[in-house]
Design an enzyme around this catalytic site. Structure first.
Site, PDB file in Angstrom:
ATOM      1  N   HIS A   1       0.816  -1.214   0.000  1.00 22.72           N
ATOM      2  CA  HIS A   1       0.000   0.000   0.000  1.00 22.72           C
ATOM      3  C   HIS A   1       0.849   1.262   0.000  1.00 22.72           C
ATOM      4  O   HIS A   1       0.422   2.299  -0.495  1.00 22.72           O
ATOM      5  CB  HIS A   1      -1.021  -0.051   1.135  1.00 22.72           C
ATOM      6  CG  HIS A   1      -2.136  -0.990   0.802  1.00 22.72           C
ATOM      7  ND1 HIS A   1      -2.103  -2.311   1.158  1.00 22.72           N
ATOM      8  CD2 HIS A   1      -3.251  -0.808   0.060  1.00 22.72           C
ATOM      9  CE1 HIS A   1      -3.189  -2.904   0.678  1.00 22.72           C
ATOM     10  NE2 HIS A   1      -3.903  -2.018   0.010  1.00 22.72           N
TER      11      HIS A   1
ATOM     12  N   ARG B   1     -10.725   4.079  -1.414  1.00 21.00           N
ATOM     13  CA  ARG B   1     -10.207   3.263  -0.303  1.00 21.00           C
ATOM     14  C   ARG B   1     -10.498   3.995   1.013  1.00 21.00           C
ATOM     15  O   ARG B   1      -9.659   4.721   1.534  1.00 21.00           O
ATOM     16  CB  ARG B   1      -8.700   3.044  -0.460  1.00 21.00           C
ATOM     17  CG  ARG B   1      -8.294   2.102  -1.596  1.00 21.00           C
ATOM     18  CD  ARG B   1      -6.781   1.890  -1.604  1.00 21.00           C
ATOM     19  NE  ARG B   1      -6.391   0.724  -2.385  1.00 21.00           N
ATOM     20  CZ  ARG B   1      -5.946   0.774  -3.640  1.00 21.00           C
ATOM     21  NH1 ARG B   1      -5.854   1.934  -4.268  1.00 21.00           N
ATOM     22  NH2 ARG B   1      -5.575  -0.327  -4.259  1.00 21.00           N
TER      23      ARG B   1
ATOM     24  N   ARG C   1     -15.554   1.869  -1.023  1.00 29.81           N
ATOM     25  CA  ARG C   1     -15.291   0.543  -0.438  1.00 29.81           C
ATOM     26  C   ARG C   1     -15.292   0.672   1.073  1.00 29.81           C
ATOM     27  O   ARG C   1     -14.678   1.587   1.622  1.00 29.81           O
ATOM     28  CB  ARG C   1     -13.933   0.016  -0.912  1.00 29.81           C
ATOM     29  CG  ARG C   1     -13.634  -1.356  -0.337  1.00 29.81           C
ATOM     30  CD  ARG C   1     -12.364  -1.930  -0.893  1.00 29.81           C
ATOM     31  NE  ARG C   1     -11.195  -1.260  -0.363  1.00 29.81           N
ATOM     32  CZ  ARG C   1      -9.957  -1.558  -0.720  1.00 29.81           C
ATOM     33  NH1 ARG C   1      -9.738  -2.498  -1.634  1.00 29.81           N
ATOM     34  NH2 ARG C   1      -8.932  -0.931  -0.205  1.00 29.81           N
TER      35      ARG C   1
ATOM     36  N   GLU D   1     -11.183 -10.858  -4.615  1.00 33.34           N
ATOM     37  CA  GLU D   1      -9.748 -10.764  -4.355  1.00 33.34           C
ATOM     38  C   GLU D   1      -9.215 -11.944  -3.566  1.00 33.34           C
ATOM     39  O   GLU D   1      -8.037 -11.991  -3.209  1.00 33.34           O
ATOM     40  CB  GLU D   1      -9.400  -9.435  -3.679  1.00 33.34           C
ATOM     41  CG  GLU D   1     -10.254  -9.052  -2.504  1.00 33.34           C
ATOM     42  CD  GLU D   1      -9.974  -7.635  -2.005  1.00 33.34           C
ATOM     43  OE1 GLU D   1      -8.992  -7.004  -2.432  1.00 33.34           O
ATOM     44  OE2 GLU D   1     -10.743  -7.173  -1.149  1.00 33.34           O
TER      45      GLU D   1
ATOM     46  N   ASN E   1      -4.554  -7.087  -6.864  1.00 32.15           N
ATOM     47  CA  ASN E   1      -3.400  -7.051  -5.954  1.00 32.15           C
ATOM     48  C   ASN E   1      -3.483  -8.190  -4.942  1.00 32.15           C
ATOM     49  O   ASN E   1      -2.517  -8.924  -4.713  1.00 32.15           O
ATOM     50  CB  ASN E   1      -3.346  -5.725  -5.189  1.00 32.15           C
ATOM     51  CG  ASN E   1      -3.383  -4.539  -6.123  1.00 32.15           C
ATOM     52  OD1 ASN E   1      -2.998  -4.656  -7.279  1.00 32.15           O
ATOM     53  ND2 ASN E   1      -3.854  -3.411  -5.635  1.00 32.15           N
ATOM     54  N   ASP E   2      -4.656  -8.304  -4.338  1.00 34.80           N
ATOM     55  CA  ASP E   2      -4.810  -9.382  -3.361  1.00 34.80           C
ATOM     56  C   ASP E   2      -5.052 -10.722  -4.044  1.00 34.80           C
ATOM     57  O   ASP E   2      -4.606 -11.754  -3.542  1.00 34.80           O
ATOM     58  CB  ASP E   2      -5.966  -9.060  -2.404  1.00 34.80           C
ATOM     59  CG  ASP E   2      -5.512  -8.117  -1.318  1.00 34.80           C
ATOM     60  OD1 ASP E   2      -4.421  -8.343  -0.768  1.00 34.80           O
ATOM     61  OD2 ASP E   2      -6.223  -7.140  -1.027  1.00 34.80           O
TER      62      ASP E   2
ATOM     63  N   ARG F   1       2.360  -9.489  -0.718  1.00 32.17           N
ATOM     64  CA  ARG F   1       2.553  -8.386  -1.674  1.00 32.17           C
ATOM     65  C   ARG F   1       3.453  -7.285  -1.124  1.00 32.17           C
ATOM     66  O   ARG F   1       3.949  -6.439  -1.870  1.00 32.17           O
ATOM     67  CB  ARG F   1       1.195  -7.799  -2.092  1.00 32.17           C
ATOM     68  CG  ARG F   1       0.400  -7.267  -0.941  1.00 32.17           C
ATOM     69  CD  ARG F   1      -1.041  -7.022  -1.321  1.00 32.17           C
ATOM     70  NE  ARG F   1      -1.292  -5.659  -1.735  1.00 32.17           N
ATOM     71  CZ  ARG F   1      -2.500  -5.114  -1.828  1.00 32.17           C
ATOM     72  NH1 ARG F   1      -3.570  -5.845  -1.561  1.00 32.17           N
ATOM     73  NH2 ARG F   1      -2.660  -3.880  -2.204  1.00 32.17           N
TER      74      ARG F   1
ATOM     75  N   CYS G   1      -9.884  -3.250 -10.354  1.00 32.69           N
ATOM     76  CA  CYS G   1      -9.424  -2.040  -9.661  1.00 32.69           C
ATOM     77  C   CYS G   1      -8.062  -2.239  -9.028  1.00 32.69           C
ATOM     78  O   CYS G   1      -7.555  -1.354  -8.349  1.00 32.69           O
ATOM     79  CB  CYS G   1     -10.452  -1.586  -8.625  1.00 32.69           C
ATOM     80  SG  CYS G   1     -10.688  -2.785  -7.306  1.00 32.69           S
TER      81      CYS G   1
HETATM   82  C1  PEP Z   1      -6.696  -5.133  -4.658  1.00 29.84           C
HETATM   83  O1  PEP Z   1      -6.494  -5.975  -3.779  1.00 29.84           O
HETATM   84  O2  PEP Z   1      -6.404  -5.315  -5.860  1.00 29.84           O
HETATM   85  C2  PEP Z   1      -7.308  -3.836  -4.315  1.00 29.84           C
HETATM   86  C3  PEP Z   1      -7.666  -2.981  -5.241  1.00 29.84           C
HETATM   87  O3  PEP Z   1      -7.429  -3.524  -2.992  1.00 29.84           O
HETATM   88  P1  PEP Z   1      -6.186  -3.059  -2.094  1.00 29.84           P
HETATM   89  O4  PEP Z   1      -5.006  -2.843  -3.003  1.00 29.84           O
HETATM   90  O5  PEP Z   1      -6.582  -1.822  -1.393  1.00 29.84           O
HETATM   91  O6  PEP Z   1      -5.997  -4.212  -1.177  1.00 29.84           O
HETATM   92 MG    MG Z   2      -7.376  -5.705  -1.841  1.00 28.45          MG
END
Ligand code: PEP
Ligand code: MG
Length: 593
Positions: free
Chosen positions: A214, A321, A358, A457, A480-481, A491, A528
């Site tokens: 993040h 977020r 979210r 995710e 991402n997740d 990550r 996203c």
């Molecule tokens: C993701 O996991 O791809 C996502 C958009 O949420 P975050 O990156 O905030 O976990």
């Molecule tokens: Mg996520």
């Protein structure tokens, strides 16, 4: 002497500036700039902190002088003398004054910066006894910081944690700080990054972190060059060193020669020109060569970002977020009114375009506060995160839901739930939404309709699509997740960053199936995660059927350029071939389309 350090490229572009090191000491302190007319007051705060510690030591000395050698060994008295001496140390006192006066650092930042420098000097000492005095120096600085806690800086807003908020908004760029500055730290929390969002820094470097940590995501949203996972960079660079950040290559060059500086200066100007050229696409609709309309949405962290999203040509917010409103609050979570005003601001800022809010996703690498870092849990990424945390804190969750529902009276709002996997979680979430509506009804409060969406995710969610399609109006793929959990790669951990692979066939299959299934059922689906803003993946995602992308506003025009050059009728067959290949990345680079 010039040297370079390699890390992970997380935010594009070149930054050239002087290093500002944020101490990696155990001491968690505020970092912000003060105004020139606050220098005296800031120095007085350190002096008061130091005087308080001196007093404390005097008192201790008096009381141990009354004790016998058994209760108070002579070493203790000697140690207190050493501490008193260190408190007067010219290097410490003079250094702290320098950072406050010449660099306008706040008192705590100045103290920890100078401590870092002195600690290095101690490390270099030959004499073991003297080397060990480093621990004493750290101890006394910690005590001074503790003593200073009672003397909050006058420049700070009362409700915020000392130094964390507000002060940076009016940074003054006098001639002491008019050189570009790049921030170097062992680690920065996402909340810290947010604090630096409105600051003067031209780039960021951290020792730790992965491409989709993040911290990296916030750096990208700021659209300034950043390198993470640079290992020991914060120990190799000294305060004020000249540093080049190559955010495209993931390289940091320290103390560059004039030739290297000139070369990177040229690259920097080229990048700026390229960005300027992309601006011409601002008002061009994102339509492919075969007339497919593509929706480009923005990811935002704070309500003020809505303005940036609109300026970048986003057709809505695909991911707000909301957790960034909750972080760094030190126990004082935003109440319903504060949240309502924040969401309303984002909704009104988008001038009638949809805003996807979210619900809070804290945990893992997004702790509420640094002080409650999730280290206590063995696997924070697998722990009480996102919707799991919300369901465990029903009062907090209901407060947030009420605030979002009320904001929906001011424009189009889509409510998005992160990290769902189980039918029971879905049912509980829906029940909470109903409860929040009922609470608002009882109060006679005005609220609006929301579309309900789920993040896909967790692989389990991607493999249970009928369940999700039954209950939700739209899905948003959090790649991402999804990558993290599919490949079992943290990550945020740079040591396994080479295995974090959006092009793994398993990841592509989950993404492709989710898109296909949603399309077959006529449900909206978007991506996203960071994949959506990666121009090297735009054609592949189009070929897999994606028609809605949500990304940092700064990435929108580059992705739009790819879309304008694409023909989805040709991409579909190619994309299926790529995703089913043994090595999709290789297949993609070998097949030109
Ligand atoms: C993701 O996991 O791809 C996502 C958009 O949420 P975050 O990156 O905030 O976990
Ligand atoms: Mg996520």
């Amino acid at each position: 002497m010039t040297f370079s350090v390699h890390g992970l490229a997380v935010s594009r572009g070149i930054a050239i500036g002087r290093a500002v090191l944020v101490a990696s000491s155990r001491m968690d302190v505020a970092h912000y700039f003060i105004k020139p007319d606050e220098v005296e007051a800031e120095i007085a705060r350190v002096r008061a902190g130091r005087d308080a510690v001196v007093e404390e030591i005097y008192r201790l000395q008096t009381s141990i002088s009354r004790m016998g050698p058994k209760e108070a060994p002579t070493e203790l008295a000697a140690l207190l003398d050493v501490h008193l001496m260190l408190l007067q140390d010219e290097e410490l006192v003079g250094g702290v004054k320098h950072w406050i006066t010449d660099r306008l650092y706040n008192a705590e930042w100045a103290l920890t910066t100078q401590l870092e420098i002195i600690a290095r000097h101690f490390d270099e000492m030959e004499d073991a006894y003297l080397r060990e005095r480093k621990a004493d120096m750290e101890q006394i600085c910690e005590r001074v910081l503790r003593a200073m806690k009672g003397t909050q800086s006058p420049v700070l807003p009362a409700q915020s944690r000392p130094g964390r908020k507000g002060a940076q908004q009016d940074l003054l760029l006098d001639d002491t700080v008019d050189v570009p500055l790049v921030l170097i730290a062992h680690d920065l929390s996402p909340a810290d990054m947010l604090q630096f969002k409105q600051s003067v820094f031209a780039g960021f470097i951290t020792d730790v972190g992965g491409k989709t940590s993040h911290t990296a995501i916030v750096a990208r949203s700021m659209d300034i060059p950043a390198v993470v996972g640079a290992r020991t960079c914060s120990q190799l660079v000294r305060q004020d060193d000249w540093v080049i950040i190559d955010g495209d290559a993931g390289v940091v060059i320290v103390d560059p020669s004039p030739i290297i500086l000139a070369e990177y200066g040229f690259k920097q100007r080229q990048g700026e020109l390229e960005r300027g050229r992309l601006q011409r696409l601002l008002h061009t609709p994102a339509i492919t060569m075969d007339d497919e309309k593509i929706q480009l949405l923005a990811n935002i962290e704070m309500p003020e970002d809505a303005h940036v999203a609109l300026k970048a040509g986003a057709l809505g917010v695909g991911l707000f977020r909301s957790e960034f409103l909750f972080m760094g609050r030190y126990g004082q979570l935003p109440d319903e009114e504060e949240q309502y005003l924040a969401y309303k601001k984002a909704v009104e800022g988008m001038e009638g375009l949809p805003v996807t809010i979210r619900t809070v996703d804290v945990g893992a690498d997004k702790p509420l506060d640094e002080s409650v870092h999730d280290d206590a849990h063995l696997n924070p990424a697998l722990g009480l995160r996102a919707i799991r945390w919300s369901l465990a804190e029903p009062a907090m969750f209901l407060t947030q839901l009420r605030a979002i529902l009320r904001a929906a009276a001011h424009g189009k709002v889509r409510l998005l739930i992160p990290m769902l996997a189980h039918a029971s979680e879905i049912r509980q979430t829906l029940a909470h939404i109903e409860r929040a509506r009922a609470q608002l009804d009882r109060r006679g409060a005005v609220y609006g309709p929301v579309q309900l969406g789920a993040m896909i995710e967790i692989p389990a969610a991607a493999l249970s699509l009928p369940l999700f399609l039954k209950y939700f109006d739209f899905l948003s793929i959090g790649t991402n997740d999804l990558i993290q959990y599919t490949l079992a790669i943290d990550r945020a951990d740079e040591s396994v960053a080479h295995l974090y692979d959006p092009m793994h066939p398993a990841v592509l299959r989950l993404v492709a199936d989710t898109i296909a299934e949603c399309r077959a059922q006529g449900k909206d689906v978007s991506v996203c995660g960071e994949m959506a803003g990666d121009v090297t993946l735009t054609r592949l995602l189009l070929g897999l059927g994606l028609r809605s992308f949500s990304m940092h506003p700064a990435q929108i025009l580059a992705v739009k350029q790819e879309i304008l050059r694409s023909d989805t009728s040709k991409l579909a067959v190619w994309a299926q071939r790529v995703r089913t290949a043994e090595d999709p990345a290789l297949e993609m680079s070998n097949s030109h389309i």
